[in-house]
Design an enzyme around this catalytic site. Structure first.
Site, PDB file in Angstrom:
ATOM      1  N   LYS A   1      14.909  21.293  23.331  1.00  0.00           N
ATOM      2  CA  LYS A   1      16.352  21.482  23.479  1.00  0.00           C
ATOM      3  C   LYS A   1      16.934  20.231  24.117  1.00  0.00           C
ATOM      4  CE  LYS A   1      18.246  26.050  24.173  1.00  0.00           C
ATOM      5  NZ  LYS A   1      18.606  27.023  25.206  1.00  0.00           N
TER       6      LYS A   1
HETATM    7  C1  E4P Z   1      20.840  29.302  24.276  1.00  0.00           C
HETATM    8  O1  E4P Z   1      19.848  28.807  23.819  1.00  0.00           O
HETATM    9  C2  E4P Z   1      21.140  29.421  25.707  1.00  0.00           C
HETATM   10  O2  E4P Z   1      19.943  29.569  26.439  1.00  0.00           O
HETATM   11  C3  E4P Z   1      21.961  30.630  26.057  1.00  0.00           C
HETATM   12  O3  E4P Z   1      22.322  31.378  24.929  1.00  0.00           O
HETATM   13  C4  E4P Z   1      23.034  30.379  27.054  1.00  0.00           C
HETATM   14  O4  E4P Z   1      23.762  31.539  27.242  1.00  0.00           O
HETATM   15  P1  E4P Z   1      24.632  31.856  28.546  1.00  0.00           P
HETATM   16  O5  E4P Z   1      26.013  31.446  28.230  1.00  0.00           O
HETATM   17  O6  E4P Z   1      24.507  33.355  28.678  1.00  0.00           O
HETATM   18  O7  E4P Z   1      24.012  31.132  29.684  1.00  0.00           O
END
Ligand code: E4P
Length: 214
Positions: A83
């Site tokens: 990521k």
């Molecule tokens: C995606 O890969 C992220 O980890 C995640 O969906 C972030 O979501 P949040 O807005 O609930 O932190």
């Protein structure tokens, strides 16, 4: 649509793996920080349980550092996806990593133009954060719809991960739009199977069965 769990908690992952419907996992630094132990060991454990794509995020902000970190994380398992945040350095790093065959999930995407650049840099996945857009009164679903159109227009192979899911309605929207993947927090995942009429129906069947005539 592939279903991913958005968590770094191995108990949650083990539970949903047993349901037989889990295709992958996404983690991020906030989720990893909630769990005990070594970062790389935890990612390895998650990969071994899931046996499917597992996103682990780099912590560096500089392109060269991101590349170094990504190369290191990619040694953990064949299932690791890196990521990388959607920044200029992130694009530069993604270009290098894609050429090396390392899969990148470009994260923190909030606009169709960011998604266009992510695809052009060679990212294997792009993660629009729908819930965080909704939170600021900017309908996230519209951004995802635009990304879908743009990717179809130019036949980009980058897969769309509907991310930052807040409730089951988001999952329904993702499936109706036809995105490739939806990554779902555990508390929303377990809501997907529940319906009060299913519970009432089971109770009524069992009651009726007790009255069976011989
Ligand atoms: C995606 O890969 C992220 O980890 C995640 O969906 C972030 O979501 P949040 O807005 O609930 O932190």
């Amino acid at each position: 649509m592939d279903l991913y769990l958005d968590t770094a908690n191995v108990d949650e992952i083990r539970e949903i793996v047993q349901w037989g419907v889990l295709d992958g996992v996404t983690t991020n630094p906030s989720l990893m920080a909630k769990e005990k132990g070594d970062y790389k060991k935890l990612l390895k454990e998650i990969c071994d349980i899931v046996k499917g794509p597992v996103s682990g995020e780099v912590l560096s902000l500089n392109a060269d550092e991101m590349v170094r970190e990504a190369r290191d994380l990619s040694q953990i398992s064949e299932y690791i996806v890196i990521k990388i945040p959607c920044t200029v350095d992130g694009l530069k790093a993604t270009k290098v990593l894609a050429r090396e065959g390392i899969k990148v999930n470009m994260t923190l995407v909030f606009s169709p133009n960011q998604a266009l650049l992510a695809a052009k840099s060679g990212a294997a996945y792009v993660s629009p954060f729908v819930g965080r857009l909704d939170d600021i009164g900017n309908p996230g679903i519209e951004i995802v719809n635009d990304i879908l159109t743009i990717y179809r227009n130019y036949n980009f192979k980058t897969k769309i991960i509907f991310a930052s899911v807040r409730h089951p309605e988001h999952v329904r929207q993702a499936a109706l739009l036809g995105v490739d993947i939806c990554t779902i927090p555990y508390k929303v995942f377990i809501q997907l199977i529940k319906h009060s009429l299913t519970d009432v129906g089971i109770a009524r069947f069992l009651e009726d069965w007790k009255k069976k005539i011989d």
